[in-house]
Design a protein around this motif. Structure first.
Motif, mmCIF file in Angstrom:
data_model
loop_
_atom_site.group_PDB
_atom_site.id
_atom_site.type_symbol
_atom_site.label_atom_id
_atom_site.label_comp_id
_atom_site.label_asym_id
_atom_site.label_seq_id
_atom_site.Cartn_x
_atom_site.Cartn_y
_atom_site.Cartn_z
ATOM 1 N N TRP A 113 79.346 34.377 44.676
ATOM 2 C CA TRP A 113 78.591 33.586 43.701
ATOM 3 C C TRP A 113 77.024 33.664 44.217
ATOM 4 O O TRP A 113 76.068 32.806 43.680
ATOM 5 C CB TRP A 113 78.873 31.998 43.854
ATOM 6 C CG TRP A 113 80.137 31.845 43.307
ATOM 7 C CD1 TRP A 113 81.170 32.508 43.082
ATOM 8 C CD2 TRP A 113 80.701 30.311 43.320
ATOM 9 N NE1 TRP A 113 82.374 31.900 42.710
ATOM 10 C CE2 TRP A 113 82.214 30.322 42.680
ATOM 11 C CE3 TRP A 113 80.135 29.023 43.654
ATOM 12 C CZ2 TRP A 113 82.830 29.273 42.678
ATOM 13 C CZ3 TRP A 113 81.079 28.028 43.403
ATOM 14 C CH2 TRP A 113 82.447 28.086 42.922
ATOM 15 N N ASN B 2 74.366 35.566 44.157
ATOM 16 C CA ASN B 2 73.308 36.178 43.397
ATOM 17 C C ASN B 2 73.453 35.585 41.870
ATOM 18 O O ASN B 2 72.768 36.211 40.926
ATOM 19 C CB ASN B 2 73.475 37.642 43.335
ATOM 20 C CG ASN B 2 73.134 38.070 44.932
ATOM 21 O OD1 ASN B 2 72.235 37.541 45.380
ATOM 22 N ND2 ASN B 2 73.671 39.090 45.346
ATOM 23 N N LEU B 3 74.401 34.733 41.657
ATOM 24 C CA LEU B 3 74.508 34.118 40.267
ATOM 25 C C LEU B 3 73.167 33.124 39.874
ATOM 26 O O LEU B 3 72.512 32.692 40.816
ATOM 27 C CB LEU B 3 75.992 33.307 40.289
ATOM 28 C CG LEU B 3 76.894 34.247 40.400
ATOM 29 C CD1 LEU B 3 78.379 32.973 40.236
ATOM 30 C CD2 LEU B 3 77.217 35.530 39.563
ATOM 31 N N THR B 4 73.105 33.422 38.506
ATOM 32 C CA THR B 4 72.148 32.187 38.124
ATOM 33 C C THR B 4 72.681 30.838 38.109
ATOM 34 O O THR B 4 73.876 30.728 38.375
ATOM 35 C CB THR B 4 71.402 32.568 36.760
ATOM 36 O OG1 THR B 4 72.785 32.411 35.782
ATOM 37 C CG2 THR B 4 71.025 33.904 36.644
ATOM 38 N N TYR B 5 71.689 29.893 37.849
ATOM 39 C CA TYR B 5 72.505 28.581 37.846
ATOM 40 C C TYR B 5 73.523 28.397 36.608
ATOM 41 O O TYR B 5 74.506 27.965 37.113
ATOM 42 C CB TYR B 5 71.303 27.555 37.848
ATOM 43 C CG TYR B 5 72.118 26.212 37.528
ATOM 44 C CD1 TYR B 5 72.769 25.203 38.147
ATOM 45 C CD2 TYR B 5 71.795 25.570 36.090
ATOM 46 C CE1 TYR B 5 73.446 24.239 37.753
ATOM 47 C CE2 TYR B 5 72.478 24.312 35.768
ATOM 48 C CZ TYR B 5 73.310 23.621 36.631
ATOM 49 O OH TYR B 5 73.806 22.507 35.982
ATOM 50 N N SER B 6 73.240 28.823 35.647
ATOM 51 C CA SER B 6 74.327 28.824 34.463
ATOM 52 C C SER B 6 75.483 29.583 34.917
ATOM 53 O O SER B 6 76.667 29.230 34.599
ATOM 54 C CB SER B 6 73.618 29.305 33.219
ATOM 55 O OG SER B 6 73.212 30.738 33.271
ATOM 56 N N GLN B 7 75.328 30.861 35.601
ATOM 57 C CA GLN B 7 76.523 31.566 35.821
ATOM 58 C C GLN B 7 77.326 30.799 36.976
ATOM 59 O O GLN B 7 78.524 30.742 36.766
ATOM 60 C CB GLN B 7 75.954 33.204 36.375
ATOM 61 C CG GLN B 7 75.551 33.874 35.339
ATOM 62 C CD GLN B 7 74.647 35.078 35.751
ATOM 63 O OE1 GLN B 7 74.514 35.113 36.926
ATOM 64 N NE2 GLN B 7 74.802 36.231 35.195
ATOM 65 N N MET B 8 76.603 30.342 37.638
ATOM 66 C CA MET B 8 77.193 29.547 38.885
ATOM 67 C C MET B 8 77.897 28.287 38.296
ATOM 68 O O MET B 8 78.742 27.919 38.905
ATOM 69 C CB MET B 8 76.497 29.109 40.076
ATOM 70 C CG MET B 8 76.858 28.487 41.267
ATOM 71 S SD MET B 8 75.937 28.121 42.582
ATOM 72 C CE MET B 8 75.329 29.820 43.129
ATOM 73 N N THR C 256 70.726 27.268 45.337
ATOM 74 C CA THR C 256 70.823 26.689 43.792
ATOM 75 C C THR C 256 71.064 25.360 43.703
ATOM 76 O O THR C 256 70.471 24.551 42.681
ATOM 77 C CB THR C 256 71.921 27.740 43.142
ATOM 78 O OG1 THR C 256 71.647 29.015 43.332
ATOM 79 C CG2 THR C 256 72.246 27.172 41.503
ATOM 80 N N ASN D 170 66.782 20.339 44.341
ATOM 81 C CA ASN D 170 66.872 20.485 42.881
ATOM 82 C C ASN D 170 68.063 19.720 42.588
ATOM 83 O O ASN D 170 69.022 20.194 42.085
ATOM 84 C CB ASN D 170 67.290 21.997 42.657
ATOM 85 C CG ASN D 170 66.930 22.326 41.255
ATOM 86 O OD1 ASN D 170 67.217 21.504 40.285
ATOM 87 N ND2 ASN D 170 66.880 23.672 40.962
ATOM 88 N N GLN E 82 70.396 20.525 39.227
ATOM 89 C CA GLN E 82 71.414 21.389 39.430
ATOM 90 C C GLN E 82 72.538 21.207 40.426
ATOM 91 O O GLN E 82 73.709 21.301 40.082
ATOM 92 C CB GLN E 82 70.632 22.915 39.731
ATOM 93 C CG GLN E 82 69.741 23.335 38.768
ATOM 94 C CD GLN E 82 69.029 24.805 39.158
ATOM 95 O OE1 GLN E 82 68.542 25.244 38.154
ATOM 96 N NE2 GLN E 82 69.345 25.080 40.241
#
Length: 348
Positions: free
Chosen positions: A143, A145-151, A190, A195, A198
């Motif tokens: 996980w 290197n995933l973007t927030y939406s991907q994570m 993330t 944050n 998130q």
């Protein structure tokens, strides 16, 4: 000796999983204001995290009871009045005996054994490949290197899948802990507390999938170091203010002796401030000071009972050297007998 291993259901599509979460929204709203029935009906819980048990057994370790007779670990613990176990699970762990294993299939197999022994089960999601704690919150390598939406989608899929592995094995956890000592957030950076939207989104994805698969299961958030009240409050405020839901506040405390009363006072403040019962999901103390650890354990149980706390779990009491050099277990490595520390669960 090995229990049946579950492969679990195939991961569903993003749309299907999210629609499933939405379909369960009514149950989630209901659960936000009250404990799940299983937790609500339970008396004070005495338990232990015994996640090392299978790997110790695989290397030939065993446990004697207080009389020096070899006995099943569940039987020994039940003799001290314990009725529950806490079991961690990691996403893609290594094969290291002490710092790996605990995949969902392995955790489910141990949960089956515990349930068959008449014990309630608390599942502890670390959301990492190895230890996550108050000082470390690393995402699983897959996980990272995933973007927030991907994570977020990965979290939905992972918790939905793993909860269904437990269900496939006919395990119904009484409690599920979403994250381990998450004072600074989860899956950093993330889901860092810096944050909070998130952080809350990731935790709520986990919360929603637990409730989707097992509506009766109570969901815990877990914070360390209640002696540092502001650290716990910072997390809970950020989580609550961003729409976070939970049933129970889990707390770690290894306080001893004269430090116990102040920690108990903070635990009571946390319970009254957020309207959620607290549970001490980790406790322990120096192996070489068993009577001190016993007396402090009794003080925690008595204090928690006094203001309506739900229970206390001893962290890995069964671990002994040379399997681990962890110095706060409750088993004598020479005699393989429990130390006097576990007597703290008796007659209180």
């Amino acid at each position: 000796m090995h229990e049946r291993q579950a492969t679990g259901p195939v991961h569903l599509s993003r749309r299907t999983v999210l629609l499933g979460a939405a379909a369960g929204a009514g149950a989630l709203v209901l659960g936000a204001g009250a404990l799940a029935p299983a937790a609500e009906a339970a008396s004070f819980i005495k338990g232990a995290d015994i996640s090392w048990m299978p790997q110790m057994e695989a290397q030939g370790y065993y446990w004697n009871n207080s009389a020096g007779t070899r006995q099943d670990l569940f039987t020994v613990l039940k003799g001290y009045g314990l009725t529950a176990v806490r079991l961690r699970t990691w996403v893609n762990p290594s094969s290291d005996p002490a710092n790996g294993h605990c995949s969902i299939d392995e955790t489910a197999a141990l949960a089956v054994r515990a349930q068959n022994a008449g014990m309630q089960v608390l599942i502890d999601y670390h959301f990492g490949d190895t230890w996550n704690s108050v000082g470390t919150q690393r995402p699983p390598a897959a996980w990272a290197n995933l973007t927030y939406s991907q994570m977020l989608q990965a979290m939905y899929d992972y918790v939905y899948h793993t909860m269904n592995v437990l269900k496939y094995n006919k395990v119904t956890p009484t409690w599920v802990q979403i994250g381990n000592e998450t004072n600074s957030g989860i899956c950093k950076p993330t889901g860092s507390i810096s944050n909070p939207a998130q952080m809350t989104g990731l935790l709520m994805a986990a919360h929603d999938m637990v409730k989707e698969v097992s509506p009766s299961t109570a969901v815990l958030v877990h914070l360390a170091q209640p002696q540092n009240l502001s650290s716990v409050q910072n997390f809970l405020n950020a989580y609550r203010n961003n729409g976070g839901q939970w049933d129970i506040t889990g707390l770690s405390s290894y306080a001893q002796g004269g430090n116990v009363p102040a920690v108990l006072a903070n635990m009571q403040t946390i319970q009254s401030s957020y309207g959620k019962p607290v549970m001490q999901v980790e406790y322990g103390g120096p192996l070489n000071k068993p009577t001190q650890v016993r007396d402090s354990l009794r003080a925690f149980i008595t204090g928690l009972k006094g203001f309506g706390g739900l229970g206390t779990f001893y962290w890995e009491p069964e671990g002994y050297s040379p399997f681990t050099d962890y110095g706060s277990s409750a088993w004598d490595p020479t005699t393989r007998r429990p130390t006097a520390a576990l007597d703290g669960f008796l007659n209180v």
